[in-house]
Design an enzyme around this catalytic site. Structure first.
Site, mmCIF file in Angstrom:
data_model
loop_
_atom_site.group_PDB
_atom_site.id
_atom_site.type_symbol
_atom_site.label_atom_id
_atom_site.label_comp_id
_atom_site.label_asym_id
_atom_site.label_seq_id
_atom_site.Cartn_x
_atom_site.Cartn_y
_atom_site.Cartn_z
ATOM 1 N N GLY A 1 0.809 -1.216 0.000
ATOM 2 C CA GLY A 1 0.000 0.000 0.000
ATOM 3 C C GLY A 1 0.838 1.259 0.000
ATOM 4 O O GLY A 1 1.176 1.784 1.066
ATOM 5 N N THR B 1 0.625 3.619 -3.282
ATOM 6 C CA THR B 1 -0.080 4.541 -4.173
ATOM 7 C C THR B 1 -1.399 5.030 -3.572
ATOM 8 O O THR B 1 -2.160 4.255 -2.994
ATOM 9 C CB THR B 1 -0.356 3.840 -5.519
ATOM 10 O OG1 THR B 1 0.892 3.458 -6.072
ATOM 11 C CG2 THR B 1 -1.081 4.748 -6.492
ATOM 12 N N GLU B 2 -1.615 6.314 -3.706
ATOM 13 C CA GLU B 2 -2.875 6.927 -3.260
ATOM 14 C C GLU B 2 -3.473 7.700 -4.427
ATOM 15 O O GLU B 2 -2.775 7.969 -5.404
ATOM 16 C CB GLU B 2 -2.599 7.876 -2.080
ATOM 17 C CG GLU B 2 -2.057 7.144 -0.864
ATOM 18 C CD GLU B 2 -1.870 8.060 0.344
ATOM 19 O OE1 GLU B 2 -2.244 9.249 0.263
ATOM 20 O OE2 GLU B 2 -1.355 7.565 1.353
ATOM 21 N N PRO B 3 -4.743 8.087 -4.293
ATOM 22 C CA PRO B 3 -5.359 8.833 -5.401
ATOM 23 C C PRO B 3 -4.510 10.036 -5.815
ATOM 24 O O PRO B 3 -4.402 10.340 -6.990
ATOM 25 C CB PRO B 3 -6.707 9.264 -4.817
ATOM 26 C CG PRO B 3 -7.031 8.205 -3.807
ATOM 27 C CD PRO B 3 -5.703 7.786 -3.221
ATOM 28 N N THR C 1 -2.914 -4.076 -5.645
ATOM 29 C CA THR C 1 -2.995 -5.414 -6.247
ATOM 30 C C THR C 1 -3.037 -6.458 -5.137
ATOM 31 O O THR C 1 -2.310 -6.323 -4.144
ATOM 32 C CB THR C 1 -1.777 -5.652 -7.167
ATOM 33 O OG1 THR C 1 -1.771 -4.649 -8.167
ATOM 34 C CG2 THR C 1 -1.847 -7.026 -7.822
ATOM 35 N N GLY D 1 -4.458 -11.024 -37.647
ATOM 36 C CA GLY D 1 -5.559 -10.326 -38.306
ATOM 37 C C GLY D 1 -6.819 -10.294 -37.469
ATOM 38 O O GLY D 1 -6.770 -10.155 -36.250
ATOM 39 N N GLU E 1 4.431 -0.202 -10.851
ATOM 40 C CA GLU E 1 5.739 -0.312 -10.184
ATOM 41 C C GLU E 1 6.768 0.614 -10.834
ATOM 42 O O GLU E 1 7.936 0.277 -10.988
ATOM 43 C CB GLU E 1 6.201 -1.770 -10.127
ATOM 44 C CG GLU E 1 5.189 -2.593 -9.327
ATOM 45 C CD GLU E 1 5.685 -3.938 -8.874
ATOM 46 O OE1 GLU E 1 6.898 -4.103 -8.700
ATOM 47 O OE2 GLU E 1 4.838 -4.827 -8.675
ATOM 48 N N THR F 1 6.400 3.959 -13.818
ATOM 49 C CA THR F 1 6.125 4.057 -15.260
ATOM 50 C C THR F 1 7.448 4.028 -16.028
ATOM 51 O O THR F 1 8.530 4.195 -15.450
ATOM 52 C CB THR F 1 5.425 5.391 -15.582
ATOM 53 O OG1 THR F 1 6.311 6.461 -15.210
ATOM 54 C CG2 THR F 1 4.107 5.539 -14.831
#
Lengths: 263, 380
Positions: B124, B126-128, B158, B339, B363, B365
């Protein structure tokens, strides 16, 4: 109780082709696997060990040094010990000489139950298991779908054409396993590392020569000669008759047979 | 220099490959559509040790290294990238952090259950309002006596939907910014933890990915990993290691797409011959396989350096930056070679095309990877 499982490393026949010119197997680039019936035998042995305190599982293979990886796989599945019977003198053996060679080694190794696969997917002879039993003078039960131990007996469920036989056999004995006997477990990640940390005992000709009468092993001990091997030709395309009633269909078949003077 | 896998690694790859082929591949499509992993599949992977590969046997782990782990990630991701990331987040981010920064007692308490196949971990950070700019974390942990009280919210967690523990990053001293961040193991069944439904995504849809809100969640001081203020360093270290897993996942997605495409081009006939007979097909596949091999070598180099306790940070960033780009290119070209059928859900390359994109994002960019790599080049 010492459970010995005989395994064979075979080419993965789902990926094997025949050389159209020589009719020999093209082994290059074909992965080797543990013969499926034998692998079920390993699983059955491991389950017997789990159900019978003090039991051990020894896996034995006869083959070239490359068969090492098949034995490592058996160890990684959980077998206690692995032994490779290997030597030039054993090479070129037919099923009789193979049975003799393995039986001789098994006398040295010791056993209470011997489990072999019913047959190998490369040769499909289904002979080596029964031959080992005969050479060792052991009772044998083929086509096993289930094995359990009761005292000094093994209770085996034997597959038959249209029924099962439940057979009580006194140990020591030999049982040949069907791939349906037990779904083999996967190796574990650390089991593989442990398998490579273990030593695989190699029994060569010098270790075993006293076990064999002269001329009974290797090419000289093999009365079988393969005269020819070939790929079956695909059958000609048949004729498909559709949209006929039963009576019309019968008549059409009879007409065809009549036309060719087969009836 | 040795480019060969050793015998143990070869047989382990065989295990991962066989398992992926027999157990993962048949479920990949339905799990993608259901947006849920098959719980039995996770249990099977835990039982065989896939969730504890690079951790000591003394903690119930498998005692193997990061090469074995990368092999697992590639082979599982070849069949299903969602299953791959589940292993990666658990292994690199949660377990990696506790293993590297936890005390012996903490490892017994929080690492053992997660590497011995009992429990699953998540991460934990990442936050908004705090993505690439991880310094923007707002979640707070206030010390009260012998425990902390946590308040805040984490997004894109995740494994969060079914994990047992999270390695959570919160500010213990908000005035100090990143230097005031600390790391905590929080059991997700704790009171005050609220877990959202799965966030709907473009790819890796079967993986669990949720918002977790923490409202007055009490954790003992014992659960703090590292010292107060070390949280940011711990998070960055976890992510450095995590990039090896994600890069291996990207290699797996790309190789899986190539393998599927090869099967298809041998069978598909146009203009009177299999499309594999056309030079465009051959050249495309040759180019793709070359890129995937190069990506794999970068992954293995970073893993080998990590095994040797060398400085792998730039190597892991290069591996992830390159492999994720390769995965996106290769899956796009595989769809093109197949195709209209490649675009259909009936064939797996469509899913792989969607799954590949995330490897350029999570993880760190690709842009963050360039910051990491250029940072190691002493340009300033």
């Amino acid at each position: 109780m010492k459970i010995v499982v005989c395994i064979k490393q075979v080419p993965d026949t789902t990926e094997v082709r025949l050389d159209p010119k020589t009719n020999n197997l093209i082994r290059d680039g074909v992965p080797s696997i543990i013969n499926p019936d034998d692998k079920a035998g390993i699983e059955a042995a491991l389950r017997l060990r789990e159900a019978n305190e003090g039991a051990t599982v020894t896996v034995v293979s006869m083959g070239p040094p490359q068969a090492d990886v098949a034995l490592r796989e058996a160890l990684a599945m959980g077998a206690d010990e692995a032994i490779l019977i290997s030597g030039r003198e054993f090479g070129g053996a037919d099923t009789l000489a193979t049975g003799t060679t393995i039986a001789g080694a098994l006398k040295k190794i010791g056993y209470d139950i011997i489990i072999t696969g019913r047959q190998a997917i490369d040769g499909d002879t289904a002979q080596v298991g029964p031959q080992i039993a005969e050479q060792l003078g052991l009772p044998q039960v083929g086509y096993a779908e289930d094995i359990r131990i009761e005292g000094e007996y093994a209770i085996v469920k034997r597959q038959y054409d249209d029924c099962y036989h439940i057979i009580k056999v006194k140990m020591p004995c030999l049982i040949t396993a069907l791939s349906q006997l037990a779904e083999p477990r996967y190796m574990t990640v650390h089991g593989i590392a442990d398998a490579y940390a273990k030593e695989i005992k190699v029994l060569g000709y010098e270790d075993l020569k006293d076990m064999y009468a002269e001329g009974t092993i290797g090419r000289t001990g093999s009365p079988t000669n393969v005269a020819e091997s070939f790929t079956k030709q695909a059958k000609a395309k048949g004729t498909l008759l559709t949209g006929l009633t039963v009576d019309e269909a019968v008549q059409a078949i009879v007409d065809k047979l009549d036309e060719r003077h087969l009836i | 220099m040795d480019f060969e896998l050793n015998k143990t690694q070869l047989l382990q790859r065989e295990l991962f490959r066989k398992f992926a082929e027999e157990e993962v591949k048949p479920l990949a499509k339905e799990m993608d559509e259901a947006e849920e992993l098959n719980p039995e599949l996770i249990e099977k992977m835990k039982k065989l040790g896939f969730f504890g590969i690079p951790f000591g046997r003394e903690y119930g782990g498998e005692g193997q290294d990061y090469i074995s782990y990368a092999l697992c990630m590639e082979e599982i991701s070849k069949a299903d990238a969602s299953s791959g990331v589940t292993i990666s987040v658990h292994t690199s981010l949660y377990c990696g952090g506790v293993n590297e920064f936890g005390t012996e007692e903490q490892k017994q308490a929080f690492l053992r259950p997660c590497v011995d196949g009992t429990s699953v971990g998540c991460f934990g950070l990442t936050e908004p309002g705090a993505g690439s700019d991880a310094a923007g974390v707002q979640t707070k942990a206030k010390k009260e006596g012998d425990h902390y009280v946590i308040n805040g919210s984490k997004i894109f967690t995740t494994n969060g939907g079914f994990a047992d523990y999270t390695l959570l990053f919160a500010l213990t001293n908000p005035e100090l910014g990143t230097k005031g961040m600390s790391a905590f193991v929080v059991p997700l069944h704790a009171e005050g933890v609220d877990i959202s439904a799965n966030i709907e995504r473009c790819g890796i849809r079967a993986a669990s990915n949720v918002v977790i809100a923490y409202e007055n969640v009490v954790v003992p001081e014992f659960n703090r990993i590292g010292k107060e203020g070390e949280g940011f360093k711990i998070a960055m270290t976890c992510l450095n290691g995590g990039r090896i897993g994600i890069a291996a996942q990207a290699v797996g997605i790309a190789q899986g797409a190539i393998d599927e495409t090869i099967k298809y081009v041998k069978e598909r006939k146009q203009f009177g011959k299999p499309i594999a007979a056309f030079q465009n097909t051959q050249f495309q596949l040759a180019e793709m396989q070359t890129k995937v091999d190069a990506a794999r070598l970068l992954v293995w180099r970073a893993a080998a350096t990590k095994n040797a306790h060398g400085n792998y940070i730039s190597q892991a960033a290069m591996a992830k930056m390159f492999a994720s780009d390769v995965a996106c290119q290769v899956t796009r070209e595989c769809v093109q070679l197949m195709g209209g059928y490649g675009y259909c859900r009936e064939y797996p390359v469509e899913r792989m095309y969607r799954d590949a994109k995330i490897t350029e994002i999570y993880e760190g960019t690709s842009e963050v990877m360039k910051i990491v790599v250029s940072g190691g080049m002493k340009l300033k």
